[in-house]
Write an enzyme that holds these catalytic residues in place. Structure first.
Site, mmCIF file in Angstrom:
data_model
loop_
_atom_site.group_PDB
_atom_site.id
_atom_site.type_symbol
_atom_site.label_atom_id
_atom_site.label_comp_id
_atom_site.label_asym_id
_atom_site.label_seq_id
_atom_site.Cartn_x
_atom_site.Cartn_y
_atom_site.Cartn_z
ATOM 1 C CG HIS A 1 -9.018 -1.127 4.511
ATOM 2 N ND1 HIS A 1 -8.841 -1.087 3.135
ATOM 3 C CD2 HIS A 1 -8.559 0.060 4.972
ATOM 4 C CE1 HIS A 1 -8.298 0.071 2.805
ATOM 5 N NE2 HIS A 1 -8.113 0.781 3.893
ATOM 6 C CG ASP A 2 -11.294 2.307 3.636
ATOM 7 O OD1 ASP A 2 -10.800 2.263 4.781
ATOM 8 O OD2 ASP A 2 -10.658 2.700 2.640
ATOM 9 C CD GLU B 1 -8.828 4.779 -1.376
ATOM 10 O OE1 GLU B 1 -9.764 4.514 -0.611
ATOM 11 O OE2 GLU B 1 -7.856 5.476 -1.034
ATOM 12 C CG ASP C 1 -2.280 0.494 1.004
ATOM 13 O OD1 ASP C 1 -2.397 1.592 0.440
ATOM 14 O OD2 ASP C 1 -3.246 -0.191 1.385
ATOM 15 C CG ASP D 1 -4.452 5.767 1.080
ATOM 16 O OD1 ASP D 1 -5.341 4.946 1.332
ATOM 17 O OD2 ASP D 1 -4.347 6.861 1.673
HETATM 18 C C1 GLC Z 1 -7.907 5.494 2.112
HETATM 19 C C2 GLC Z 1 -7.762 4.278 2.976
HETATM 20 C C3 GLC Z 1 -8.410 4.539 4.286
HETATM 21 C C4 GLC Z 1 -7.736 5.721 4.929
HETATM 22 C C5 GLC Z 1 -7.694 6.924 3.997
HETATM 23 C C6 GLC Z 1 -6.710 7.938 4.454
HETATM 24 O O1 GLC Z 1 -9.225 5.773 1.814
HETATM 25 O O2 GLC Z 1 -8.280 3.161 2.332
HETATM 26 O O3 GLC Z 1 -8.380 3.429 5.135
HETATM 27 O O4 GLC Z 1 -8.413 6.065 6.092
HETATM 28 O O5 GLC Z 1 -7.287 6.577 2.707
HETATM 29 O O6 GLC Z 1 -5.400 7.463 4.278
#
Ligand code: GLC
Ligand code: CA
Length: 591
Positions: free
Chosen positions: A345-346, A266, A102, A208
């Site tokens: 995980h979100d 993402e 990640d 991320d």
């Molecule tokens: C992304 C991650 C999440 C995190 C956010 C800030 O959305 O998947 O878990 O809280 O970024 O880094």
């Protein structure tokens, strides 16, 4: 003519996302670790996984569970050492699997030495590595943040630093200061840390919130979409900003193009396909694919330009179908590539959101969702525990079981607001807990359920988060022994997908019409056909296939009811009528 997609390993890969802290604890401190992942490699191989993606394991104060990194080139002690990581990588490679990390570089931790230097003085060479601005002054003469942006995790997106009397920007919690990507030294430092991992053998990155790295010039106030609140949703000024593509192309040029790796960005706060295509189209030379969140946002209400993730909104099958079909068809002739996922995980658990987690339907609907996933074109992602049909934890758990900072901050904002408005300490928060029990990120973060021993076999110590209550019956060990378990079904389904390239690469035709409860589609590739029929409701239904040729040549390849063959021995009825039971799902192949 559809575009013939060039075949590559990362398109065909089954990627398994590991949330390391909750996967498997090898030393009894209640925290999952790298050696714990190593211990489960054979399980993952046997499941049919090709690539592991690890949520962050770098040194971190865990203010946002590792998405706040204090040292990009070291493993957090709680997870192990660099040697453990090398060992894990070797274990993956020996089994023909790959390891993806990640990459969290929109922001660092406030405990990173770069930020410590940056905040030390206005003249520090690293001052400009983060986004600092002088305060504004309100009519009463008080210092206020430079603009009205709201942090994704509540409150102002700015924090005041007494020492140098300026504010720094943090789109997430205050312990996650945003980098200033307009500074070339920042970008170089990022490329260096990427090379550090790639040269060590890492096989790619999940990036991320990579679409947030370039903010609009001048950082203007966001329009008021939450009237009466001090801070406003502002994603229109930081998502897909003016120089984001320039920076990603530079990254590709400096780093990505030099390695045979996979990349997935993402890209939250974006439902505009055009906007996202720019990251993915091969002609642009940026990323292999992105995670778009239309399906994940389907059950969240809007607030101005953004979704409120912790409130549950009802959703309709039509919406799920429309989103799926649109992305499956999107710019195929230009090589657009999808990332297929229904959990991470979100988000809370898929069977509880898109399926039905009541005892009668849980296993069937989890398998039906597996069919939905494995029959879509793109690269497939499975989140830890999804392969078991794990569900949300119960509504009876109190707020103290929700460890996520997003849940806690939201809770406290609403609590204070209600206390202020009512003038009472004791206010009713049950509606908020209702929302959490269906939507909180915490549901995906409880320990993995390995067996029926105490703590689900996750740890011999005290787990960092409470174990879900169903672990004695819903666990890996019992499902491995049961041929009709969700896990056994996932194994078959993943194998079927790997055997037939049509699922990864084929064209997609929606056959559903406006059916209120069925999603049906045809995949085609090089003269082969696969037909998928899914019933999204409890009630049985008769579905009439239209415009499908050669019905008598289709054979059932996979179905989620045990007694599935039916009177025709797995053939389609000549009249194209398919009777589906509750949450039934079928895959037929034409031969
Ligand atoms: C992304 C991650 C999440 C995190 C956010 C800030 O959305 O998947 O878990 O809280 O970024 O880094
Ligand atoms: Ca441990």
């Amino acid at each position: 003519m559809a575009h013939v997609h060039e075949r590559t390993w990362w398109k065909e890969a089954i990627v398994y996302q590991i949330y390391p802290i909750s996967f498997f604890d090898s030393n009894g401190d209640g925290i999952g670790d790298l050696n714990g992942i190593f211990a489960k490699l054979d399980y993952l191989k046997d499941l049919g996984v090709d690539v592991l993606w690890l949520s962050p394991i770098y040194r971190s104060p865990l203010a946002d569970m590792g998405y706040d990194i204090a040292d990009y080139q070291n493993i957090d002690e709680r997870y192990g050492t660099l040697d453990d990581w090398d060992n894990l990588l070797k274990g993956c490679h020996e089994r023909g699997m790959k390891l993806v990390m990640d990459l969290v570089v929109n922001h660092s931790s406030d405990e990173h030495e770069w930020f410590l230097q940056s905040r030390s003085s206005k003249d520090d060479p690293k001052r400009d590595w983060y986004i600092w601005r002088p305060p504004k002054v309100d009519s009463a003469g008080n210092k206020v943040p430079p603009n009205n942006w709201r942090s994704v995790f509540q409150g102002s997106a700015w924090d005041y630093d007494e020492k140098t009397e300026e504010y720094y920007l943090h789109l997430y919690v205050s312990k996650q200061p945003d980098f200033n990507w307009d500074n070339l030294d920042v970008r170089k430092a990022v490329y260096d840390l990427m090379k550090f991992w790639l040269d060590r053998g890492c096989d790619g990155f999940r990036m991320d919130v990579i679409n947030l790295i370039s903010k609009v010039d001048g950082l203007p106030d966001a329009p008021i979409s939450a009237p009466g609140e001090s801070y406003q949703p502002a994603s229109m000024y930081y998502a897909n900003g003016p120089r984001v593509h320039e920076y990603i192309r530079e990254m590709e040029d400096e780093v990505l193009s030099k390695y045979d790796i996979m990349t997935v960005g993402e890209t939250p706060f974006t439902h505009d396909a055009e906007e996202l295509a720019a990251y993915v189209l091969p002609a642009n030379k940026e990323l292999n694919m992105v995670f778009q969140f239309e399906l994940m946002d389907i059950d969240s209400p809007m607030e101005g330009p953004q979704r409120v993730p912790l409130i549950k909104k009802e959703w309709k099958l039509e919406e799920l179908r429309e989103i799926t079909v649109r992305w499956q068809l999107y710019k195929r002739d230009e090589g657009f590539w999808n990332a297929i996922f229904i959990e991470n995980h979100d988000h809370s658990r898929a069977v509880s959101r898109y399926g039905n987690d009541s005892p009668q339907w849980r296993s069937l609907s989890a398998k039906m969702l597996a069919i939905l996933e494995v029959t879509q074109g793109g690269t497939l992602y499975v989140y830890q525990g999804q392969e078991l049909g794990l569900q949300n934890f119960p509504r009876s758990w109190g707020i103290e079981e929700y460890k996520d900072v997003a849940s806690q901050n939201y809770w406290h904002r609403i609590l204070k607001q209600r206390q202020r408005e009512s003038g009472k300490e004791d206010v009713d928060m049950s509606d908020v807990l209702d929302g959490f029990s269906q939507k909180a990120r915490d549901h995906a973060r409880v320990p993995m359920q390995w067996d029926k021993s105490s703590n689900a076999g996750f740890t011999t110590g005290t787990p960092w988060m409470r174990v879900n209550e169903d672990y004695e019956t819903w666990n890996v060990s019992s499902q491995l022994q049961n041929l009709s378990s969700v896990l056994s079904f996932y194994k078959s389904a993943l194998k079927l997908r790997k055997t037939h390239p049509i699922f990864t690469y084929g064209d997609f035709v929606d056959l559903s019409g406006n059916h209120p409860q069925v999603f049906a589609y045809l995949r085609t590739l090089d003269g082969a056909q696969a037909l998928v029929v899914l019933n999204f409701k409890e009630t049985p239904v008769a579905f009439q296939l239209v415009d499908v040729e050669g019905l008598d040549q289709y054979r059932l390849a996979l179905a989620n009811y045990d007694e599935n063959a039916g009177p025709g021995g797995g053939r389609l009825a000549a009249d194209g009528k398919i009777i589906m039971r509750g949450y039934e799902g079928h895959i037929y192949l034409r031969s």
